[in-house]
Design a protein around this motif. Structure first.
Motif, short mmCIF file in Angstrom:
data_model
loop_
_atom_site.label_atom_id
_atom_site.label_comp_id
_atom_site.label_asym_id
_atom_site.label_seq_id
_atom_site.Cartn_x
_atom_site.Cartn_y
_atom_site.Cartn_z
N GLN A 38 0.72 -1.16 0.10
CA GLN A 38 -0.01 -0.07 0.09
C GLN A 38 1.01 1.25 0.14
O GLN A 38 0.76 2.25 -0.70
CB GLN A 38 -1.15 0.09 1.09
N VAL A 39 1.92 1.15 0.80
CA VAL A 39 2.72 2.33 0.71
C VAL A 39 3.43 2.40 -0.56
O VAL A 39 3.66 3.77 -0.95
CB VAL A 39 4.05 2.13 2.01
N MET A 40 4.04 1.54 -1.32
CA MET A 40 4.60 1.75 -2.42
C MET A 40 3.72 2.02 -3.49
O MET A 40 4.10 2.95 -4.33
CB MET A 40 5.09 0.44 -2.86
N PHE A 41 2.41 1.72 -3.53
CA PHE A 41 1.45 2.15 -4.50
C PHE A 41 1.03 3.40 -4.05
O PHE A 41 1.08 4.31 -5.26
CB PHE A 41 0.07 1.27 -4.01
N ILE A 42 1.08 4.23 -2.98
CA ILE A 42 0.91 5.59 -2.77
C ILE A 42 2.07 6.24 -3.27
O ILE A 42 1.88 7.44 -3.92
CB ILE A 42 0.61 5.71 -1.21
N ARG A 43 3.28 5.59 -3.14
CA ARG A 43 4.60 6.45 -3.62
C ARG A 43 4.57 6.38 -5.14
O ARG A 43 4.88 7.40 -5.76
CB ARG A 43 5.57 5.65 -3.12
N GLN A 44 4.19 5.28 -5.81
CA GLN A 44 3.97 5.37 -7.21
C GLN A 44 3.01 6.08 -7.92
O GLN A 44 3.12 6.67 -8.94
CB GLN A 44 3.90 3.88 -7.57
N MET A 45 1.98 6.42 -6.89
CA MET A 45 0.78 7.33 -7.57
C MET A 45 1.32 9.06 -7.18
O MET A 45 0.75 9.90 -7.39
CB MET A 45 -0.37 7.39 -6.47
#
Length: 111
Positions: A38-45
């Motif tokens: 979830q953290v990396m998804f937010i980062r990638q967004m």
């Protein structure tokens, strides 16, 4: 001879507790892996790190977990954003997998 069965039962219970503890740790680390994704998804967004850092205190109860989660967030923001959705998904999966492995190894998040 009468102590053997009692000793066997105690040893069996102790090994069962160790197996349950390992299973609990694996489940805990699987949930940490999901959080890392979830953290990396937010980062990638390309969302700001501050919003994620603020949410840590709502997601984790103990100070040790919060510190570990904040370190994880900071680590995620050191990774460059990928330009394609396929590469972003790879980054997300890899981050989750490496986080889970580190958690199981006891390198991150309190045991």
């Amino acid at each position: 001879m009468k102590t053997f069965p009692a000793l066997f039962v105690v040893c069996s219970l102790a090994s069962g507790a160790a197996a349950a503890s390992a299973t609990d740790r694996a489940g805990y680390c699987a949930s940490i892996s999901s959080y890392a994704e979830q953290v990396m998804f937010i980062r990638q967004m390309d969302k700001p790190i501050e919003s994620q850092m603020e949410s840590v205190r709502y997601q984790f109860d103990t100070a040790a977990e919060q510190a570990s989660a904040q370190a994880l967030v900071q680590q995620a923001w050191t990774v460059e954003r990928s330009s394609t959705s396929r590469d972003q998904q790879k980054q997300i999966s890899r981050f989750g997998e490496s986080t889970e492995a580190a958690c199981i190894a006891g390198e991150i998040f309190p045991a």
